[in-house]
Design a protein around this motif. Sequence first.
Motif, short mmCIF file in Angstrom:
data_model
loop_
_atom_site.label_atom_id
_atom_site.label_comp_id
_atom_site.label_asym_id
_atom_site.label_seq_id
_atom_site.Cartn_x
_atom_site.Cartn_y
_atom_site.Cartn_z
N LYS A 136 5.92 -3.88 -5.84
CA LYS A 136 5.36 -5.17 -6.29
C LYS A 136 4.27 -4.99 -7.34
O LYS A 136 3.27 -5.71 -7.35
CB LYS A 136 4.83 -5.97 -5.10
CG LYS A 136 5.87 -6.29 -4.04
CD LYS A 136 6.92 -7.23 -4.57
CE LYS A 136 6.40 -8.64 -4.73
NZ LYS A 136 7.44 -9.59 -5.14
N SER A 138 2.12 -2.62 -7.66
CA SER A 138 0.87 -2.01 -7.17
C SER A 138 0.67 -0.60 -7.69
O SER A 138 -0.46 -0.13 -7.78
CB SER A 138 0.87 -1.99 -5.64
OG SER A 138 1.91 -1.16 -5.15
N THR A 225 -0.40 -1.05 -0.58
CA THR A 225 -0.29 -1.68 -1.90
C THR A 225 -1.46 -2.62 -2.19
O THR A 225 -1.38 -3.44 -3.10
CB THR A 225 1.02 -2.47 -2.01
OG1 THR A 225 1.06 -3.46 -0.97
CG2 THR A 225 2.22 -1.55 -1.87
N LYS A 228 -0.56 -6.35 -2.22
CA LYS A 228 0.44 -6.88 -3.17
C LYS A 228 1.83 -7.01 -2.53
O LYS A 228 2.62 -7.85 -2.93
CB LYS A 228 0.51 -5.98 -4.41
CG LYS A 228 -0.75 -6.06 -5.26
CD LYS A 228 -0.61 -5.29 -6.54
CE LYS A 228 -1.85 -5.44 -7.41
NZ LYS A 228 -1.74 -4.71 -8.70
N CYS A 229 2.12 -6.15 -1.57
CA CYS A 229 3.38 -6.27 -0.83
C CYS A 229 3.13 -7.08 0.43
O CYS A 229 2.39 -6.63 1.32
CB CYS A 229 3.94 -4.89 -0.46
SG CYS A 229 5.43 -4.96 0.56
#
Length: 256
Positions: A136, A138, A225, A228-229
């Motif tokens: 994602k 990151s 991450t 972000k995930c």
Amino acid sequence: MKYADGSKWFYGEVYLGISETPPQSPEIALPKPYERKLSFLQRIFKVLFSPREGMEDVALAPSYGEVFRIIAIQVFVALMFLALIFSKIQFVGLSLPPAFWAILMFAVVIAVIFTYGLIVAVWLIISVIVKFACNKGSGWDLKSAASITGYTFLVDTIVGFASLATFWFFIPLIKIDVTNLELARQFIANLRAQLNWLWLCWLPVSILGIVWKSYLGGLGANFGTSGKCPIKLGFAVFFCIGLVGLLISVASYILQ
């Protein structure tokens, strides 16, 4: 050129006062790197009983070596499972020379090494899939993904111990008379049918284990991450991987 108040003209700019040094920009404080909080045994305990705290420490301070130890524990549980099954079986009318047992032990050692290498290969493949599927944007590294994936294998160890206890309770002491080969084959076929029934009853527990692993993996991917995930995405990635593995196991068992 100077003015009456003592200021200077310098390439179209006026510096007031005596100093000609331009004002310095304030220093920006860089975030401190994450410091590991838990030991290996503490991580195992936290991952199993306080997963959010445990997976955060695993994701932010990853370790390859600890995963190799987890896989070694997993192989040890598998050996205990096989030893349990063989301890329940007695062969009547069979006398084997000492050389046979030496060859058998050598074969067991080779099988253990092969199994360990196979699990390590599966771990690395899953880690690569997790790294790219949960990225994602990151830019997280493979070490974090591999450490997270390895610690989810603790669930397999717990399920293995539960299987050990279950099979110990349900499998009776079995005596196989090898002097009558046809009767021995029939007995082994009936025994396998009973074990198949027990194995099918154990499938729901395997699915619950996949759900547990997926939850741990989702937490780890979220921490690794930097958020972000999403946890749901990480859960879905690990669940799909676990489900594919279960389907492969079922198919290989049926085709035997």
